[in-house]
Design an enzyme around this catalytic site. Sequence first.
Site, short mmCIF file in Angstrom:
data_model
loop_
_atom_site.label_atom_id
_atom_site.label_comp_id
_atom_site.label_asym_id
_atom_site.label_seq_id
_atom_site.Cartn_x
_atom_site.Cartn_y
_atom_site.Cartn_z
N SER A 1 0.84 -1.20 0.00
CA SER A 1 0.00 0.00 0.00
C SER A 1 0.88 1.25 0.00
CB SER A 1 -0.90 0.02 1.23
OG SER A 1 -1.43 1.32 1.40
N HIS B 1 -1.03 -1.20 -4.31
CA HIS B 1 -2.34 -0.96 -3.67
C HIS B 1 -2.49 0.54 -3.41
CE1 HIS B 1 -5.71 -2.27 -0.97
NE2 HIS B 1 -5.35 -1.23 -0.22
N ASP C 1 -4.93 3.46 -1.94
CA ASP C 1 -6.06 3.72 -1.05
C ASP C 1 -6.69 5.07 -1.34
OD1 ASP C 1 -6.07 1.38 0.81
OD2 ASP C 1 -4.01 2.06 1.17
N MET D 1 -9.50 7.62 -0.35
CA MET D 1 -10.38 7.95 0.79
C MET D 1 -11.00 9.33 0.57
SD MET D 1 -8.04 6.73 3.98
CE MET D 1 -6.99 5.27 3.90
N HIS E 1 -8.26 0.54 -3.94
CA HIS E 1 -9.15 0.26 -2.80
C HIS E 1 -9.91 1.55 -2.50
CE1 HIS E 1 -9.40 -0.75 1.81
NE2 HIS E 1 -10.58 -0.75 1.22
N MET F 1 -12.30 3.66 -0.57
CA MET F 1 -13.02 3.87 0.69
C MET F 1 -13.81 5.17 0.54
SD MET F 1 -9.87 2.64 3.06
CE MET F 1 -8.77 2.76 1.64
N MET G 1 -11.10 -6.73 5.54
CA MET G 1 -10.28 -5.74 6.25
C MET G 1 -9.85 -6.29 7.61
SD MET G 1 -9.88 -3.07 4.32
CE MET G 1 -9.03 -2.09 5.56
N ASP H 1 -6.10 -6.77 4.37
CA ASP H 1 -5.53 -5.41 4.34
C ASP H 1 -5.63 -4.82 5.74
OD1 ASP H 1 -4.79 -2.81 3.80
OD2 ASP H 1 -6.54 -2.34 2.55
#
Length: 218
Positions: free
Chosen positions: A6, A29, A31, A33, A62, A64, A133, A171
Amino acid sequence: MQISPSILSADFANLQSELAAIRNADWAHVDVMDNHFVPNLTLGLPVVEALLRVSPIPIDCHLMIEDPDRWAPPYAEAGAKSVTFHIEAAADPVRLARDIRAAGARSCFALKPGTPFAPYADLLAEVDMVLVMTVEPGFGGQSFMADQMPKVREVREAVRRHGGEIWIQVDGGVSARTIEQCAVAGADVFVAGSAVYGAEVAADAVDHLRSLVARHRH
Ligand code: DX5
Ligand code: ZN
């Protein structure tokens, strides 16, 4: 067995070289958000498009975010090869998973620690991966939640019954200390942020994590 470092724990001022530093990994990866689904804000589509131009390995997004039904498919259209949305945020997960696949990416749904898998078991027909998660999403560097291992086992059982090639990703808090119990429980794609970018040499950490799970098979 695949390793997906990540970049949340990477140096955000030097993302191109931070991606080059993990070129021996299977995925990068990323993230995303939105400060609504989780109480943190990272980056969005324009930055992912820039990362796609320079990444030596495929990108695993990913998301979120709220309203993934609207915002997730553009990440697949941009060229991310794997796109994960949170099931807690999706209005029509079947349609969303199909939209992501139609745009050329592997589709995946994620479960927060408090979200059970059983109500979503039928979705296995529509996805290529399930993300369990092992921390509350939002931040890197949190402690691994071993109490999520029964859920990993449950998903592995369901995948076995369903058949086909559906990967199981973990993760959060994944490190040399915790990765093997994830593999034993049934995971086969491992996200690690601080354990990779906090190491002296990121590529060595990737190799080490890979060697720890290499002998496990599902
Ligand atoms: C947390 C993110 C993770 C995070 C993991 O919400 O989804 O990908 O970067 O970081 P570590 O491996 O440090 O727990
Ligand atoms: Zn993540």
